[in-house]
Design a protein around this motif. Structure first.
Motif, short mmCIF file in Angstrom:
data_model
loop_
_atom_site.label_atom_id
_atom_site.label_comp_id
_atom_site.label_asym_id
_atom_site.label_seq_id
_atom_site.Cartn_x
_atom_site.Cartn_y
_atom_site.Cartn_z
N UNK A 87 45.34 39.10 26.76
CA UNK A 87 45.44 39.37 25.33
C UNK A 87 46.76 38.89 24.76
N UNK A 88 47.82 39.01 25.54
CA UNK A 88 49.14 38.60 25.05
C UNK A 88 49.23 37.11 24.78
N UNK A 89 48.32 36.34 25.37
CA UNK A 89 48.33 34.89 25.13
C UNK A 89 48.06 34.58 23.66
N UNK A 148 47.62 39.39 9.95
CA UNK A 148 47.85 38.93 11.32
C UNK A 148 46.85 39.58 12.26
N UNK A 149 46.67 40.90 12.10
CA UNK A 149 45.76 41.62 12.98
C UNK A 149 44.31 41.21 12.74
N UNK A 150 43.97 40.84 11.51
CA UNK A 150 42.62 40.35 11.24
C UNK A 150 42.33 39.09 12.05
N UNK A 151 43.32 38.21 12.13
CA UNK A 151 43.15 36.98 12.92
C UNK A 151 43.06 37.31 14.40
N UNK A 153 40.20 38.11 19.61
CA UNK A 153 40.04 38.97 20.78
C UNK A 153 38.59 39.12 21.21
N UNK A 154 37.68 39.06 20.27
CA UNK A 154 36.27 39.34 20.59
C UNK A 154 35.73 38.41 21.67
N UNK A 155 35.80 37.09 21.52
CA UNK A 155 35.31 36.23 22.60
C UNK A 155 36.16 36.32 23.86
N UNK A 156 37.47 36.56 23.68
CA UNK A 156 38.36 36.70 24.84
C UNK A 156 37.95 37.92 25.65
N UNK A 157 37.66 39.03 24.98
CA UNK A 157 37.26 40.25 25.67
C UNK A 157 35.90 40.10 26.33
N UNK A 158 34.98 39.40 25.65
CA UNK A 158 33.64 39.22 26.23
C UNK A 158 33.73 38.43 27.53
#
Length: 308
Positions: free
Chosen positions: A195-197, A258-261, A266-271
């Protein structure tokens, strides 16, 4: 004076440090060394936020509504993808510290030895996945965990056998917390690293360029997050509740683009992450609730999660 930046960038990766700092802060103060660092809640000396990304916790002074209902999917508690989900993560991490603190105090009571000075367990929030509605309502002060013991009467041992007892009991507490964290720390650390990436993603970098100008529009003179949290620290140190809450409101507004972006990214990253770690996550769904219930029974404490 300790720094009080309330947001943690890598709490999962520094969990052993948080145990040492939170549960053992009084001991390090007694021995002349300093605890690593803290953020949203424990004591001793605290490092500044920021460049090294370590967890930081301000002295806990705020109480908020809580819930003890765990999520249907335990992965949401361990691998948060939204600010709201981090409330479960905060509760899980704080529960380990609460059980550890209870174990330490029980050990010390049996041996008629005082607990060393340290502040109670508190919820640790996350800068990379900020809970903006919670911050807007409650500000940046640390949030006390329900069930934490009153630490106002804690005092250092006067050396010798008393300090040795404190050290042994502190190690007992650390083992309790690590026994819980060992179930999820590896996969959680991997997720936070992934996530930090997003910090360096071009869309996030572009969105962050608007953070400083937005703050200026709210009459806050801070060009970036580090400068902003330096102002937060000043307000907290001065006991300026109104000023600190005004900063929290500005942060919630200016960080939202920023958080909206980041939330979208995050969604595809988390999936992908959950698919790659499905076996570890499946094991957590059984082992983690069982361990939580075991600690609740053993130490007569209850897991809780901050709520609005």
């Amino acid at each position: 004076m300790p720094r009080r930046n309330p947001l943690s960038r890598a709490a999962a990766l520094t969990a052993p440090l948080l145990v040492a700092a939170g549960v053992l802060a009084g001991l390090t103060a007694c021995s002349g060394t300093t605890g690593p660092d803290e953020s949203t809640g424990s004591s001793g000396t605290t490092a500044a936020p920021a460049q090294d990304g370590r967890a930081q916790r301000p002295s806990p002074t705020v109480t908020v509504p809580v819930t003890s209902a765990m999520p249907a999917d335990v992965a949401d508690m361990v691998l948060p993808t939204t600010g709201v989900q981090t409330r479960w993560t905060q509760g899980l991490d704080a529960f380990g510290r609460l059980a550890a603190d209870t174990a330490v105090r029980g050990c010390l009571t049996e041996r008629k030895t005082p607990a060393p000075p340290h502040e109670p367990p508190a919820f640790v929030r996350f800068s990379d996945i900020p809970d903006l509605p919670f911050i807007a309502r409650n500000g940046f002060n640390g949030v006390i965990v329900p069930g934490a013991a009153d630490s106002s009467k804690d005092r250092p041992a006067e050396g010798g056998a008393g300090q040795e007892v404190q050290e042994r009991c502190m190690q007992t507490g650390m083992a309790v917390d690590q026994g819980l964290r060992s179930l999820y720390l590896k996969v959680q650390g991997q997720w936070f690293q992934e996530e930090s990436s997003l910090r360096n993603h071009p869309r996030v970098v572009a969105a962050l360029r608007g953070f400083g100008p937005c703050l200026a529009g709210h009459k806050v003179e801070a060009r970036d997050e580090n400068a902003f949290f330096a102002l937060v620290d000043q307000r907290l140190q001065a006991g300026d509740t109104a000023g600190e809450h005004a900063l929290a409101g500005a942060y919630a507004v200016c960080m939202k683009p920023v958080e909206d972006v980041r939330s979208e990214l995050r969604k595809p990253l988390a999936a992908r992450f959950r698919a790659d770690h499905r076996e570890e996550i499946a094991a957590l769904n059984t082992a983690l609730p069982a361990k939580i219930h075991e600690l609740e029974r053993r130490y007569s404490v209850r897991i809780s999660f901050p709520a609005l």
